[in-house]
Design a protein around this motif. Structure first.
Motif, PDB file in Angstrom:
ATOM      1  N   SER A  76       0.821  -1.129   0.092  1.00  0.00           N
ATOM      2  CA  SER A  76      -0.135  -0.052  -0.077  1.00  0.00           C
ATOM      3  C   SER A  76       1.022   1.330   0.049  1.00  0.00           C
ATOM      4  CB  SER A  76      -0.914   0.139   1.235  1.00  0.00           C
ATOM      5  OG  SER A  76      -0.234   0.429   2.551  1.00  0.00           O
ATOM      6  N   HIS A 101      -0.756  11.462   3.057  1.00  0.00           N
ATOM      7  CA  HIS A 101       0.189  10.327   2.553  1.00  0.00           C
ATOM      8  C   HIS A 101      -0.081   9.113   3.040  1.00  0.00           C
ATOM      9  CE1 HIS A 101       2.882  13.515   1.328  1.00  0.00           C
ATOM     10  NE2 HIS A 101       2.650  14.198   2.430  1.00  0.00           N
ATOM     11  N   GLY A 102      -1.442   8.769   3.379  1.00  0.00           N
ATOM     12  CA  GLY A 102      -1.830   7.669   3.629  1.00  0.00           C
ATOM     13  C   GLY A 102      -2.328   7.472   5.198  1.00  0.00           C
ATOM     14  N   GLU A 145       3.557  15.794  -1.832  1.00  0.00           N
ATOM     15  CA  GLU A 145       3.307  15.243  -3.222  1.00  0.00           C
ATOM     16  C   GLU A 145       3.377  16.390  -4.073  1.00  0.00           C
ATOM     17  OE1 GLU A 145      -0.837  13.429  -4.216  1.00  0.00           O
ATOM     18  OE2 GLU A 145      -0.979  14.147  -2.366  1.00  0.00           O
ATOM     19  N   ASN A 198      -2.841  15.730  -4.253  1.00  0.00           N
ATOM     20  CA  ASN A 198      -3.876  15.140  -4.980  1.00  0.00           C
ATOM     21  C   ASN A 198      -5.155  15.450  -3.753  1.00  0.00           C
ATOM     22  OD1 ASN A 198      -5.719  13.256  -6.246  1.00  0.00           O
ATOM     23  ND2 ASN A 198      -5.329  11.984  -4.616  1.00  0.00           N
ATOM     24  N   ASP A 219       6.183  11.906  -2.457  1.00  0.00           N
ATOM     25  CA  ASP A 219       5.109  10.823  -2.546  1.00  0.00           C
ATOM     26  C   ASP A 219       4.335  11.107  -3.910  1.00  0.00           C
ATOM     27  OD1 ASP A 219       2.553   9.530  -2.506  1.00  0.00           O
ATOM     28  OD2 ASP A 219       2.175  10.408  -0.570  1.00  0.00           O
ATOM     29  N   VAL A 252       2.576   8.587  -5.285  1.00  0.00           N
ATOM     30  CA  VAL A 252       1.696   7.377  -5.233  1.00  0.00           C
ATOM     31  C   VAL A 252       0.348   7.824  -6.234  1.00  0.00           C
ATOM     32  CG1 VAL A 252      -0.162   6.150  -3.975  1.00  0.00           C
ATOM     33  CG2 VAL A 252       2.135   6.746  -2.931  1.00  0.00           C
TER      34      VAL A 252
HETATM   35  C1  LIG Z   1      -0.535  10.780  -2.047  1.00  0.00           C
HETATM   36  C2  LIG Z   1      -0.909   9.642  -1.435  1.00  0.00           C
HETATM   37  N1  LIG Z   1       0.084   8.804  -0.652  1.00  0.00           N
HETATM   38  C3  LIG Z   1      -0.270   7.910  -0.028  1.00  0.00           C
HETATM   39  C4  LIG Z   1      -1.679   7.211  -0.119  1.00  0.00           C
HETATM   40  C5  LIG Z   1      -1.846   5.970   0.649  1.00  0.00           C
HETATM   41  O1  LIG Z   1      -1.928   5.067  -0.240  1.00  0.00           O
HETATM   42  P1  LIG Z   1      -2.541   3.571   0.099  1.00  0.00           P
HETATM   43  O2  LIG Z   1      -4.234   4.113   0.449  1.00  0.00           O
HETATM   44  O3  LIG Z   1      -2.412   2.656  -0.788  1.00  0.00           O
HETATM   45  O4  LIG Z   1      -2.244   3.218   1.468  1.00  0.00           O
HETATM   46  C6  LIG Z   1      -2.607   7.820  -0.768  1.00  0.00           C
HETATM   47  C7  LIG Z   1      -3.838   7.143  -0.984  1.00  0.00           C
HETATM   48  O5  LIG Z   1      -4.771   7.685  -1.286  1.00  0.00           O
HETATM   49  C8  LIG Z   1      -2.108   9.037  -1.562  1.00  0.00           C
HETATM   50  O6  LIG Z   1      -3.222   9.760  -2.479  1.00  0.00           O
END
Ligand SMILES: Cc1ncc(COP(=O)(O)O)c(C=O)c1O
Length: 467
Positions: A136, A165-166, A231, A235, A264, A266
């Motif tokens: 994740s 960030h989660g 980020e 987002n 980040d 992700v």
């Molecule tokens: C920028 C960002 N970082 C980390 C995460 C966490 O990811 P996860 O939901 O897979 O734990 C997200 C989830 O939306 C995210 O948007």
């Protein structure tokens, strides 16, 4: 001028009609939600997928379209919060995953599939020499932050106010910006109950797009700071673009004060083969990946400079511990590799162009309808904001959501009533099966939904109407 009571009555009638229509279309979902309430708190297992009066239960997806358990079809503009670059059930991904299923899913062992996906990702992402897989994005940011602390031998990571960030403890700090705060510099705040106060010894916060504030913080505390996590285009913060020079300025500040720069990506990896760092033309020291890299399966990763990441070499002296039962499982590795091979520069450029066109059309629509709102974002990621003013910090973005009643919630339900699936925050995420026709469908639904909501806006958020 209508009497305020009449305006209120009209708003209530619109709200009622939208919710009634939603209920009438989703009897099967309502029944499932009633049953879910007996086993899941609030009927929910992921706060991001809950909404009132009850969420629709999706039964199947194919390409850009979802079907719920009542047989309603939706254009999927959420794509599991940006993670499905190819929409649903992409045939090549299905074939790869199915073939692997016949041979076993995970072996508790090294597997060549891990090497193949790692090779592709390290080749694409400028800041990643070596990486490790997780399941994740949350695990990835957690481990990336641990790697930074270990490398620098300091405890503190600076994050943005409003940065998400989660869900691990060390990032659940100041995720919701303090909209009413008058202070120029945000104070680190625990996001909720259950988080240990000790977290605040290891996290500081700074405003987005404000190099002077970041420099002031580094000047005072850099000897205790291991790194800055950001980020590059936040987002959950609203897809606000970084101001020109901001990311490059952060890189320079990190170097000047001898702290690490952690990106980040992700979410933002989908915007270019090498993620936003490629767009910005710089290399962070560490990068977290997730979402699209598993082709629809739970795969994530963190990586970066070889001298930092080599701390995870299990044969090294005093190596950093990192494990996980399903890390690098073969299904996720193969699905991810197939998905990313098909998300090459040309495919990304195509959906980015479509996304830009969509965002411009939404802005033109707001102008034509006399609604003071705007769509911001980059390429295949776009989001509505309920103001036409300039948005610089994530606090600015959060402020735009104040004093608008249930506008976001009602727009979400009305878009669903009209066959478009997204979330309250007004995120629009594209996928490769989409063509111009799908986006025209979404635009028509949005225009009709906004017209439907006009009496509600007039009564509850008149500042939004240029009438
Ligand atoms: C920028 C960002 N970082 C980390 C995460 C966490 O990811 P996860 O939901 O897979 O734990 C997200 C989830 O939306 C995210 O948007």
């Amino acid at each position: 001028m209508k009497h305020p009571d009449e305006l209120k009555r009209e708003a209530a009638a619109v709200e009622d009609a939208i919710i009634q229509r939603y209920r009438a279309r989703t009897a099967g979902s309502r029944a499932r939600h009633q049953e879910a309430l007996r086993y899941l708190p609030g009927g929910d297992t992921r706060v991001a997928t809950f909404y009132a009066p009850y969420p629709s239960y999706m039964a199947a997806g194919a390409g850009a379209w979802l079907t719920d358990c009542d047989g309603n079809r939706y254009l999927d503009m959420l794509n599991n919060y940006t993670s499905l670059a190819h929409g649903h059930a992409q045939p090549a991904i299905v074939e790869e995953a199915a073939e692997q299923l016949t041979r076993g899913t995970v072996f508790g062992a090294a597997a060549a599939e891990q090497v193949a996906l790692a090779k592709l990702l390290t080749a694409r992402v400028p800041g990643i020499d070596l990486l490790r897989f997780t399941n994740s994005g949350s695990e990835s940011t957690m481990m990336m932050m641990r790697a930074a602390r270990a490398y620098r031998g300091r405890d503190i990571i600076v994050k943005l106010e409003g940065g998400y960030h989660g869900s691990h403890d060390f990032v659940e700090v100041s995720v919701s910006p303090e909209v009413s705060a008058a202070a120029a510099l945000p104070q680190a705040r625990l996001e909720g109950r259950g988080l240990p106060a000790a977290v605040l010894n290891a996290v500081m916060v700074a405003p987005f797009n404000d190099l002077a504030a970041m420099e002031a913080l580094l000047q005072r505390h850099h000897k205790r700071i291991a790194g800055i996590i950001i980020e590059p285009m936040p987002n959950a913060g609203g897809l606000l673009p970084p101001a020109p020079g901001y990311l490059q300025g952060l890189r320079a500040l990190a170097d000047a004060y001898d702290v690490l720069l952690l990106f980040d990506e992700v979410v933002t990896l989908r915007l270019a083969e090498g993620g936003y760092q490629e767009i910005a033309g710089l290399k962070p020291d560490l990068t977290a990946l997730g979402k699209i890299i598993g082709g629809g399966f739970p795969v994530a990763a963190f990586g970066g400079r070889a001298d930092i990441m080599s701390a995870f070499d299990p044969q090294g002296a005093d190596f950093l511990f990192h494990s996980g039962t399903f890390n690098g499982n073969s299904i996720g590795m193969r699905a991810g590799l197939t998905a990313l091979q098909r998300l090459d520069a040309a495919a990304i450029a195509r959906i980015n162009r479509l996304g830009e066109r969509f965002g411009a059309a939404v802005n033109a629509m707001f102008a034509a309808l006399g609604i003071r709102a705007q769509c911001l974002g980059y390429g295949s990621l776009q989001q509505i904001h309920w103001t036409d003013g300039e948005l610089l910090t994530l606090r600015d973005a959060a402020r735009a959501n104040q004093d608008i009643g249930k506008l976001r919630e009602l727009l979400h339900l009305e878009l669903m009533n009209r066959g478009v699936y997204t979330v309250n925050r007004g995120l629009f995420c594209l996928s490769t099966p989409m063509q111009a026709a799908e986006l025209d469908f979404a635009l028509a639904a949005l225009a009709a939904a906004l017209e439907r909501l006009r009496p509600y806006i007039r009564a509850v958020a008149p500042r939004l109407l240029a009438e």
